[in-house]
Write a protein that holds these residues in place. Structure first.
Motif, PDB file in Angstrom:
ATOM      1  N   LEU A 100       0.803  -1.224   0.000  1.00 22.25           N
ATOM      2  CA  LEU A 100       0.000   0.000   0.000  1.00 22.25           C
ATOM      3  C   LEU A 100       0.837   1.275   0.000  1.00 22.25           C
ATOM      4  O   LEU A 100       0.341   2.345  -0.371  1.00 22.25           O
ATOM      5  N   THR A 103       0.809   4.553  -2.404  1.00 23.31           N
ATOM      6  CA  THR A 103      -0.413   4.496  -3.202  1.00 23.31           C
ATOM      7  C   THR A 103      -1.455   5.412  -2.555  1.00 23.31           C
ATOM      8  O   THR A 103      -1.221   5.986  -1.492  1.00 23.31           O
ATOM      9  N   TYR A 105      -3.855   4.475  -1.042  1.00 28.16           N
ATOM     10  CA  TYR A 105      -4.362   3.779   0.150  1.00 28.16           C
ATOM     11  C   TYR A 105      -3.297   3.593   1.215  1.00 28.16           C
ATOM     12  O   TYR A 105      -3.433   2.765   2.115  1.00 28.16           O
ATOM     13  N   ASP A 106      -2.221   4.355   1.120  1.00 28.87           N
ATOM     14  CA  ASP A 106      -1.117   4.260   2.073  1.00 28.87           C
ATOM     15  C   ASP A 106      -1.637   4.444   3.505  1.00 28.87           C
ATOM     16  O   ASP A 106      -2.327   5.414   3.808  1.00 28.87           O
ATOM     17  N   VAL A 120      -9.643  -0.113   2.213  1.00 28.73           N
ATOM     18  CA  VAL A 120      -8.802  -1.309   2.110  1.00 28.73           C
ATOM     19  C   VAL A 120      -9.545  -2.525   2.658  1.00 28.73           C
ATOM     20  O   VAL A 120      -9.470  -3.624   2.083  1.00 28.73           O
TER      21      VAL A 120
END
Length: 214
Positions: A100, A103, A105-106, A120
């Protein structure tokens, strides 16, 4: 699930362990700390003790007692869960975060948000009943309570009692911690179901054993 059985299961999952005359240890090099399940023989019975061993060149520097069990089965099940807890954190949770990173969605501790965590969970098909990130408490789930800049998380058991409550942290850190705990709760049930369906265990893990994994 006696000691011989859990040693076999751990080896099947790629975990190296060290079998001793009176117990078992997680695999370690000469300067690495490790965990040990050790049998104590009494006059007419025995007890099992779980230790964290601080080690240097195969010399025990410190032996921290973590738990005691009245029989082999109880101790073996807990040793299995402690070891698999580390296994899943290393081989699943960390890999998810590495994937992740960098990105949209880190979920690194400095940038994690509730919205990213929920997105996520949806992508990973994590069941909704295993978490509550909206200040709504529900049983057998990881709950995250937040305000505009801070938060904390805890597990609520089937009777509504809180366990493993964290300290209040900056919100992004609290989200990251809660996210990891939800993954671990999900992996716990995956592991339990696999063991039960394959007849490796005949009784499901109890509340105390579930908390070991979390």
């Amino acid at each position: 699930m006696e000691l011989e059985r859990i040693c076999r299961l751990l080896k099947q999952r790629g975990e190296r362990i060290i079998v001793k005359k009176n117990g078992v240890e997680t695999y370690h090099e000469s300067d690495e700390d490790y965990y040990r399940l050790e049998r104590e023989r009494l006059n007419k019975s025995e007890q099992w003790h779980y230790f964290y061993i601080r080690n240097k060149q195969e010399q025990v520097i410190e032996k921290e007692h973590l738990a005691s069990y009245t029989d082999e089965r109880e101790g073996a099940r807990s040793f299995y869960l402690w070891t698999m807890r580390s296994h899943y954190r290393q081989k699943y949770v960390r890999k998810i975060h590495a994937y992740l990173q960098d990105t949209d969605y880190d979920l690194s501790p400095d940038v994690a948000t509730v919205e990213r965590a929920l997105a996520v969970f949806l992508k990973l098909h994590i069941p909704r009943h295993l978490y509550s990130f909206e200040n709504e408490q529900k049983p057998d789930s990881i709950n995250l309570e937040t305000d505009w800049d801070s938060g904390r998380s805890f597990y609520i058991d089937l009777k509504g009692k809180q366990h493993r409550e964290t300290l209040v942290r900056p919100k992004s850190i609290a989200v990251r911690i809660a996210f990891d705990r939800v993954l671990m709760l999900y992996l716990f049930y995956q592991e339990q179901d696999a063991l039960f369906q394959s007849n490796e265990i005949q009784t499901l893990f109890n509340e105390e054993e579930r908390l070991v994994f979390l």
